[in-house]
Scaffold this motif. Sequence first.
Motif, mmCIF file in Angstrom:
data_model
loop_
_atom_site.group_PDB
_atom_site.id
_atom_site.type_symbol
_atom_site.label_atom_id
_atom_site.label_comp_id
_atom_site.label_asym_id
_atom_site.label_seq_id
_atom_site.Cartn_x
_atom_site.Cartn_y
_atom_site.Cartn_z
ATOM 1 N N ALA A 51 27.365 -58.794 21.468
ATOM 2 C CA ALA A 51 27.365 -58.802 20.003
ATOM 3 C C ALA A 51 26.650 -57.599 19.412
ATOM 4 N N GLY A 52 27.262 -57.045 18.384
ATOM 5 C CA GLY A 52 26.639 -55.972 17.629
ATOM 6 C C GLY A 52 26.555 -56.375 16.167
ATOM 7 N N LEU A 53 25.480 -55.969 15.480
ATOM 8 C CA LEU A 53 25.293 -56.288 14.066
ATOM 9 C C LEU A 53 24.866 -55.034 13.330
ATOM 10 N N VAL A 54 25.532 -54.778 12.193
ATOM 11 C CA VAL A 54 25.162 -53.671 11.319
ATOM 12 C C VAL A 54 25.003 -54.239 9.916
ATOM 13 N N VAL A 55 23.826 -54.007 9.336
ATOM 14 C CA VAL A 55 23.559 -54.417 7.962
ATOM 15 C C VAL A 55 23.490 -53.144 7.138
ATOM 16 N N THR A 56 24.330 -53.071 6.115
ATOM 17 C CA THR A 56 24.324 -51.910 5.230
ATOM 18 C C THR A 56 23.973 -52.371 3.817
ATOM 19 N N SER A 57 23.864 -51.415 2.926
ATOM 20 C CA SER A 57 23.590 -51.743 1.528
ATOM 21 C C SER A 57 24.763 -52.478 0.889
ATOM 22 N N GLU A 58 25.948 -52.379 1.488
ATOM 23 C CA GLU A 58 27.154 -52.967 0.914
ATOM 24 C C GLU A 58 27.752 -54.128 1.704
ATOM 25 N N ARG A 59 27.526 -54.130 3.026
ATOM 26 C CA ARG A 59 28.228 -55.093 3.887
ATOM 27 C C ARG A 59 27.352 -55.597 5.022
ATOM 28 N N LEU A 60 27.775 -56.747 5.551
ATOM 29 C CA LEU A 60 27.284 -57.268 6.828
ATOM 30 C C LEU A 60 28.464 -57.140 7.787
ATOM 31 N N LEU A 61 28.235 -56.484 8.923
ATOM 32 C CA LEU A 61 29.301 -56.265 9.891
ATOM 33 C C LEU A 61 28.858 -56.769 11.252
ATOM 34 N N ASN A 62 29.735 -57.509 11.917
ATOM 35 C CA ASN A 62 29.432 -57.863 13.300
ATOM 36 C C ASN A 62 30.603 -57.456 14.178
ATOM 37 N N PHE A 63 30.274 -57.138 15.421
ATOM 38 C CA PHE A 63 31.280 -56.685 16.369
ATOM 39 C C PHE A 63 31.225 -57.552 17.606
ATOM 40 N N ASN A 64 32.383 -58.016 18.047
ATOM 41 C CA ASN A 64 32.502 -58.815 19.257
ATOM 42 C C ASN A 64 33.002 -57.905 20.375
ATOM 43 N N GLY A 65 32.138 -57.622 21.338
ATOM 44 C CA GLY A 65 32.472 -56.712 22.421
ATOM 45 C C GLY A 65 33.467 -57.262 23.416
ATOM 46 N N GLU A 66 33.724 -58.553 23.390
ATOM 47 C CA GLU A 66 34.740 -59.133 24.273
ATOM 48 C C GLU A 66 36.128 -58.958 23.681
ATOM 49 N N SER A 67 36.275 -59.311 22.401
ATOM 50 C CA SER A 67 37.595 -59.246 21.764
ATOM 51 C C SER A 67 37.863 -57.916 21.076
ATOM 52 N N GLY A 68 36.802 -57.156 20.774
ATOM 53 C CA GLY A 68 36.972 -55.884 20.080
ATOM 54 C C GLY A 68 37.199 -56.027 18.590
ATOM 55 N N THR A 69 36.863 -57.176 18.041
ATOM 56 C CA THR A 69 37.107 -57.406 16.612
ATOM 57 C C THR A 69 35.823 -57.261 15.796
ATOM 58 N N TRP A 70 36.005 -56.763 14.590
ATOM 59 C CA TRP A 70 34.914 -56.656 13.619
ATOM 60 C C TRP A 70 35.003 -57.832 12.658
ATOM 61 N N GLY A 71 33.864 -58.370 12.292
ATOM 62 C CA GLY A 71 33.761 -59.331 11.203
ATOM 63 C C GLY A 71 33.053 -58.628 10.057
ATOM 64 N N GLU A 72 33.490 -58.875 8.845
ATOM 65 C CA GLU A 72 32.917 -58.173 7.698
ATOM 66 C C GLU A 72 32.708 -59.126 6.530
ATOM 67 N N ARG A 73 31.569 -58.956 5.876
ATOM 68 C CA ARG A 73 31.268 -59.750 4.685
ATOM 69 C C ARG A 73 30.578 -58.845 3.681
ATOM 70 N N GLU A 74 31.044 -58.890 2.463
ATOM 71 C CA GLU A 74 30.440 -58.095 1.396
ATOM 72 C C GLU A 74 29.095 -58.684 1.014
ATOM 73 N N ARG A 75 28.114 -57.822 0.789
ATOM 74 C CA ARG A 75 26.798 -58.296 0.363
ATOM 75 C C ARG A 75 26.768 -58.401 -1.150
ATOM 76 N N ARG A 76 25.989 -59.338 -1.635
ATOM 77 C CA ARG A 76 25.865 -59.551 -3.071
ATOM 78 C C ARG A 76 24.476 -59.198 -3.559
ATOM 79 N N VAL A 77 23.919 -58.135 -3.011
ATOM 80 C CA VAL A 77 22.547 -57.746 -3.358
ATOM 81 C C VAL A 77 22.464 -57.074 -4.712
ATOM 82 N N HIS A 78 23.598 -56.686 -5.292
ATOM 83 C CA HIS A 78 23.608 -55.972 -6.564
ATOM 84 C C HIS A 78 23.695 -56.899 -7.767
ATOM 85 N N GLN A 79 23.925 -58.186 -7.551
ATOM 86 C CA GLN A 79 24.112 -59.121 -8.668
ATOM 87 C C GLN A 79 22.811 -59.738 -9.113
#
Length: 144
Positions: free
Chosen positions: A116-144
């Motif tokens: 598993a890989g995780l990247v937290v940015t100012s805009e998104r939460l991203l996770n990566f599954n190294g078995e399937s090669g798929t990214w999961g993405e969720r928009e962050r709501r830190v600006h509201q």
Amino acid sequence: MLRTAIGSRVLVAALGLTAALIATDALTQNTSQGVPKQVHLVVDGNRLVASNVRTSGFDELRLRAREDIRKSAEGEAVLLVVTSQRIIAYGLLSGWREIDLVPNERIERVTAEDFAGLVVTSERLLNFNGESGTWGERERRVHQ
């Protein structure tokens, strides 16, 4: 005599349990959650090279023009590299995968463990599954 035989059996059982615990501890020190270290990142000029121990091979990805590495993380079976232009992941079973950064996106955290890989940015939460090669993405709501 009965007391000595029981004491000897207890001692043998205790020693066997201790040996088993020591062996288990030695095995888990080199792994995270039971996944042995199988990938390594090598930065070679303008190339990212993933050393894949399982396949005894090397997988290469070239950086783009004017692309600089900003952060990276290594797990047991996943690699993450953040550059000035994109987020790149490598999975033991899936190879290289990438996602472009959005304008003005700032990287806050990059972690990798097991598959598993995780990247937290100012805009998104991203996770990566190294078995399937798929990214999961969720928009962050830190600006509201």
